[in-house]
Motif scaffolding. Structure first.
Motif, PDB file in Angstrom:
ATOM      1  N   ILE B  36       0.864  -1.057   0.052  1.00  0.00           N
ATOM      2  CA  ILE B  36      -0.073  -0.164  -0.030  1.00  0.00           C
ATOM      3  C   ILE B  36       0.633   1.318   0.043  1.00  0.00           C
ATOM      4  N   GLU B  37       0.707   1.951  -1.031  1.00  0.00           N
ATOM      5  CA  GLU B  37       1.578   3.139  -1.332  1.00  0.00           C
ATOM      6  C   GLU B  37       0.602   4.569  -0.788  1.00  0.00           C
ATOM      7  N   THR B  38       0.925   5.482  -0.040  1.00  0.00           N
ATOM      8  CA  THR B  38       0.202   6.781   0.054  1.00  0.00           C
ATOM      9  C   THR B  38       1.194   7.886   0.084  1.00  0.00           C
ATOM     10  N   ARG B  39       0.585   9.073  -0.581  1.00  0.00           N
ATOM     11  CA  ARG B  39       1.193  10.062  -0.607  1.00  0.00           C
ATOM     12  C   ARG B  39       0.279  11.425  -0.530  1.00  0.00           C
ATOM     13  N   ALA B  40       0.672  12.383   0.738  1.00  0.00           N
ATOM     14  CA  ALA B  40      -0.187  13.299   0.739  1.00  0.00           C
ATOM     15  C   ALA B  40      -0.237  14.267  -0.516  1.00  0.00           C
ATOM     16  N   VAL B  41      -1.569  14.801  -0.917  1.00  0.00           N
ATOM     17  CA  VAL B  41      -1.620  15.646  -1.942  1.00  0.00           C
ATOM     18  C   VAL B  41      -1.471  16.923  -1.659  1.00  0.00           C
ATOM     19  N   GLU B  42      -0.477  17.621  -2.425  1.00  0.00           N
ATOM     20  CA  GLU B  42      -0.239  18.977  -2.187  1.00  0.00           C
ATOM     21  C   GLU B  42      -1.118  19.995  -2.840  1.00  0.00           C
ATOM     22  N   SER B  43      -1.880  20.796  -2.216  1.00  0.00           N
ATOM     23  CA  SER B  43      -2.820  21.551  -2.866  1.00  0.00           C
ATOM     24  C   SER B  43      -2.304  22.754  -3.662  1.00  0.00           C
ATOM     25  N   PRO B  51       6.587  12.792  -0.130  1.00  0.00           N
ATOM     26  CA  PRO B  51       7.382  11.434  -0.438  1.00  0.00           C
ATOM     27  C   PRO B  51       6.487  10.491  -0.237  1.00  0.00           C
ATOM     28  N   VAL B  52       6.576   9.280  -0.802  1.00  0.00           N
ATOM     29  CA  VAL B  52       5.624   8.116  -0.938  1.00  0.00           C
ATOM     30  C   VAL B  52       5.810   7.347   0.323  1.00  0.00           C
ATOM     31  N   GLU B  53       4.761   7.027   1.087  1.00  0.00           N
ATOM     32  CA  GLU B  53       5.171   6.028   2.037  1.00  0.00           C
ATOM     33  C   GLU B  53       4.470   4.591   1.772  1.00  0.00           C
ATOM     34  N   SER B  54       5.096   3.756   2.326  1.00  0.00           N
ATOM     35  CA  SER B  54       4.477   2.382   1.855  1.00  0.00           C
ATOM     36  C   SER B  54       4.457   1.552   3.078  1.00  0.00           C
ATOM     37  N   LEU B  55       3.640   0.515   2.930  1.00  0.00           N
ATOM     38  CA  LEU B  55       3.753  -0.674   3.834  1.00  0.00           C
ATOM     39  C   LEU B  55       3.046  -1.946   3.104  1.00  0.00           C
ATOM     40  N   TRP B  56       3.279  -2.860   3.749  1.00  0.00           N
ATOM     41  CA  TRP B  56       2.869  -4.312   3.182  1.00  0.00           C
ATOM     42  C   TRP B  56       1.692  -4.763   4.258  1.00  0.00           C
ATOM     43  N   ARG B  57       0.531  -5.062   3.418  1.00  0.00           N
ATOM     44  CA  ARG B  57      -0.494  -5.822   4.267  1.00  0.00           C
ATOM     45  C   ARG B  57      -1.067  -6.998   3.368  1.00  0.00           C
ATOM     46  N   LEU B 133      -3.555   2.413   6.848  1.00  0.00           N
ATOM     47  CA  LEU B 133      -2.827   2.820   5.937  1.00  0.00           C
ATOM     48  C   LEU B 133      -1.363   3.510   6.001  1.00  0.00           C
ATOM     49  N   THR B 134      -1.059   3.676   7.350  1.00  0.00           N
ATOM     50  CA  THR B 134       0.167   4.675   7.713  1.00  0.00           C
ATOM     51  C   THR B 134       1.072   3.935   8.666  1.00  0.00           C
ATOM     52  N   GLN B 135       0.557   2.945   9.483  1.00  0.00           N
ATOM     53  CA  GLN B 135       1.088   2.430  10.363  1.00  0.00           C
ATOM     54  C   GLN B 135       1.540   1.135  10.375  1.00  0.00           C
ATOM     55  N   GLU B 136       2.840   0.580   9.934  1.00  0.00           N
ATOM     56  CA  GLU B 136       3.270  -0.713   9.803  1.00  0.00           C
ATOM     57  C   GLU B 136       3.121  -1.724  11.112  1.00  0.00           C
TER      58      GLU B 136
END
Lengths: 384, 402
Positions: B36-43, B51-57, B133-136
């Motif tokens: 799962i990759e997440t990235r904050a959208v800059e307005s 930066p892209v954060e990622s973790l496996w589930r 989504l964010t905490q491995e």
């Protein structure tokens, strides 16, 4: 696209339509439209119910300017038996020529309905083709029996007269087929034999593939017929979605109709023509065998003379006659083979283009129905 | 409409990987993990990308998340997960969970699930979801600590309520019937579609045989040879084209499957309503009976049969003091009961209101999504036809040159 000399376009989409006569006039090098003087058509099938049997007759119409015919036009009714009789007579009286095939004689009762519209129409087309092939042939079209077939009001009376009229044709029909062994087959006839063997094989394979495709298509059709209505059922549950769901259901229904038509066309137009050619190849191989026999007889007689060690200045007349027969046979066969190859090429070109056309038409119909649903006909039209 | 998470954050399930490990019972197993990759959208588009954060589930963690959401938000139609096992397969498709095509379609389904939750006005604000989504590490423990499992209604309790409830809101009863029928019709549709796909596959593949026989035939022909040979090639192309066509159709089937599973989520909301309504009816019934008891004790009349009444008749009346005590207890209970009933009533009404709001939102989403799916299905058919027309036109041209 083909067209007549005067510019009218010619229909090439159907593999074995009666207008193929006109097609072949355009493509056949031997005959010009202007010099063609004999036109024959088979149409108007009618069912006759009598106490002893039920059968179909076809109307055979002839238009001609040939001197061999008393009138310029004839219209007679003939049944399959009569065509079969004609073919046998032609084989007997013109053994050095390739006689076109008839559609299969025997039909398994109960499996196929001999009186169904589709069967009768398929047969009519094949009979029409048969007569047109004879009409096109420079020798066969002048055959006495053919003339009578086209003109006689009472064909049965003529049939009963049997051998009496053979004299007019002048050829001896009795070729000995007694076990002479052929020394060496001329290369070109060996090649024809090999060709016909492979040709029949390949056509047989194509026939099986086509049948398999039709079978798979019909099974696909069965599933489609269940598939479409489910969308309709769903549409009944919904409010806003009921229109698109009904729409999809209707589209699938149209697919079914189009698919049915495609399978029918393949069954009625494509397969019979294939099978006709397989029969043609069979009868041609028989003619080749006869040729071999004639040559073998000649060789045997020649050898017998050579062994007699008598000082004969010239070859006896019966051996000469044999030599003539061999040369005639070879010449006739060669000419017929060339003609056959040309016609075969045109027939298959038409047949396969027809098959492609049928499939294109199917996809076009499906495209249009889904295009209407999605409101995007332009997507489809942009193809053209 | 508040900004939902989906607008503030890009979420993708970008990769799938086969893993082996030991499970809770210390048995070795193979499973698939999803990135799962997440990235904050800059307005502000300053050209700066967060930066892209990622973790496996793995799938079981997704299941845990969904269970948590269903229990915690019973008035919400919670988006469903993609199927656990491959169902509605036709012969070419594998029923194997490890099959790469299945894994790929599941990856897309899981991404779709996360996006659905992230764009839901209520669900997207949930902290557990955000941590998913964010905490491995430690996420599982965090979920279990919420004690949501205790809040879950037992199946038996729910079934009991369904049978015995007297006055559920008619809209929910109708909705329940609708979801049953929807489930049934989509299942049927998917089953038949799989058979249709199977048959269509057969039709296309048999055409491949033409390729070979035309090639063999062309070998013995002179002028016809080239045309036959090249037409045969087009038949091969035709036969091969079905693979891509049917693969695309699987995505359509997946869209239908999502709503098949959504039907279950709808049913869950209806069940919750029935449960709450039944609870309310039972509480009201209990209150009524207590009030009646109280009255009987106060007036001395016995209107209803009660064992206590009978025994007191048999063993003599109780003392006035004893009766007074009983009445007092009952009056306390009645007061409690009335307060409880009031709050249950309020709860019930709130539930109906908020559930129905989400149901309306869901209906709109469903109509929109399915309409698009149907149109894309039509477009797929058109594309298939275009390919067919192209191939046969090419073949026809080859035949014309024979």
């Amino acid at each position: 696209d083909l067209s007549l000399p005067n510019g009218t376009p010619v229909d090439t989409s159907s593999p074995a339509s009666s207008s193929s006569l006109l097609n072949r006039l355009q493509l056949d090098d031997d005959l010009d439209v202007e010099t063609r003087d004999l036109f024959v058509t088979v149409d108007d099938p009618k069912k006759h119910v009598c106490t002893m049997e039920t059968y179909i007759t076809y109307r055979v119409t002839t238009k001609t300017t040939r001197a061999e015919f008393d009138l310029p036009e004839y219209s007679v009714r003939r049944r399959y038996q009569d065509f079969d009789w004609l073919r046998n007579k032609l084989e007997e009286s013109q053994p050095t020529h390739l006689i076109p095939p008839l559609p299969e004689k025997f039909v398994v009762k109960g499996v196929v309905d001999r009186f169904s519209e589709e069967f009768v129409e398929t047969r009519r087309k094949a009979l029409d083709k048969f007569l047109k092939r004879i009409t096109d042939h420079p020798v066969l079209s002048f055959n006495e029996h053919f003339n009578v077939f086209l003109t006689a009001k009472d064909l049965n009376a003529y049939k009963k007269q049997g051998m009496a009229l053979l004299s007019k044709v002048g050829e001896s029909v009795k070729y000995v087929t007694g076990g002479y062994k052929l020394r060496s087959r001329p290369l070109e006839f060996a090649a024809i034999g090999d060709y016909l063997d492979t040709f029949s094989l390949k056509l047989g394979t194509i026939d099986r593939i086509a049948q398999r495709i039709i079978k798979e298509q019909l099974e696909y059709l069965v599933e489609l017929r269940e598939y479409g209505p489910v969308y309709s059922t769903w549409g009944g549950l919904e409010v806003e979605l009921s229109e698109p769901l009904e729409g999809v259901s209707a589209c699938i229904g149209n697919c079914c109709t189009a698919l049915e038509e495609l399978s029918e066309d393949m069954t009625e137009d494509f397969l019979p023509v294939l099978r006709e050619y397989i029969l043609y190849a069979e009868s041609m191989k028989n003619v080749l065998k006869k040729r071999d026999q004639v040559q073998a007889e000649y060789e045997a007689k020649l050898e017998a003379v050579a062994l007699k060690k008598e000082d004969r200045p010239k070859v006896p007349t019966d051996v000469e006659k044999c030599q003539d027969r061999v040369e005639c046979f070879n010449a006739d066969l060669k000419a017929d083979m060339e003609r056959w190859q040309n016609n075969k090429r045109q027939d298959f070109r038409q047949l396969l283009m027809g098959m492609a056309d049928k499939n294109i038409q199917y996809y076009e119909k499906v495209c249009v129905t889904f295009g209407d649903l999605a409101g995007i006909r332009e997507v489809y039209f942009s193809l053209k | 409409m508040e900004d939902c998470l989906a607008k503030k954050m890009e979420i993708t399930v970008s990769e799938a990987e086969k893993r082996t490990g030991r499970n809770a019972m210390n048995i070795q197993e193979t499973y698939t993990a999803y990135l799962i990759e997440t990235r904050a959208v800059e307005s502000q588009s300053e050209g700066q990308c967060a930066p892209v954060e990622s973790l496996w589930r793995r799938y079981s963690e997704f299941e845990l998340l969904r269970n948590y959401l269903s229990v915690t938000y019973p008035h919400i139609v919670v988006p469903p997960l993609p199927e656990k096992r491959a169902d509605f397969v036709w012969h070419k498709l594998s029923a194997d969970n490890m099959d790469p095509d299945f894994v790929e379609r599941r990856r897309i389904g899981l991404e779709n699930f996360l996006l659905r939750v992230a764009s839901h006005p209520v669900l997207c604000q949930d902290k557990i979801f955000y941590s998913f989504l964010t905490q491995e590490g430690g996420w599982k423990e965090m979920v279990n600590e919420t004690g949501f499992q205790l809040k879950a209604d037992s199946r038996l309790k729910a079934l009991n309520a369904t049978f015995r409830v007297k006055n559920p809101d008619k809209r929910f009863t109708e909705l329940k019937h609708y979801s049953d029928e929807l489930q049934s019709v989509i299942s049927h549709l998917l089953r038949v579609r799989a058979r249709v796909a199977d048959r269509l596959y057969g039709v296309y593949k048999v055409h491949g045989n033409y390729g070979r026989v035309f090639s063999e035939w062309s070998a013995i022909e002179k002028e016809m040879g080239d045309g036959l040979q090249s037409a045969g090639h087009h038949m091969d192309v035709y036969a091969a084209s079905i693979d891509d066509i049917l693969e695309e159709e699987e995505h359509y089937a997946d869209q239908l499957k999502e709503y098949l599973f959504y039907a279950e989520a709808l049913r869950a909301v209806c069940r919750k309503h029935e449960l709450m309504q039944y609870d309310l009816e039972m509480a009201a019934q209990d209150l009524t009976s207590k009030k009646q008891q109280c009255e009987e004790l106060a007036t001395g009349t016995v209107r209803t049969f009660s064992l206590k009444g009978m025994t007191s008749k048999l063993f003599g009346q109780e003392t006035p003091e004893q009766r007074e005590a009983k009445i007092k207890v009952l009056e306390e209970q009645i007061q409690e009961g009335e307060e409880q009933l009031k709050s249950k009533n309020l709860e019930g009404r709130d539930f109906v209101k908020s559930a129905w709001a989400d149901i309306e939102r869901f209906k709109e989403q469903k109509n929109h999504d399915l309409k698009e799916a149907l149109i894309s299905y039509a477009v797929m058919q058109i594309s298939m036809c275009k390919k067919g027309i192209q191939v046969w036109t090419n073949a026809k041209e080859c035949f014309s040159k024979m």
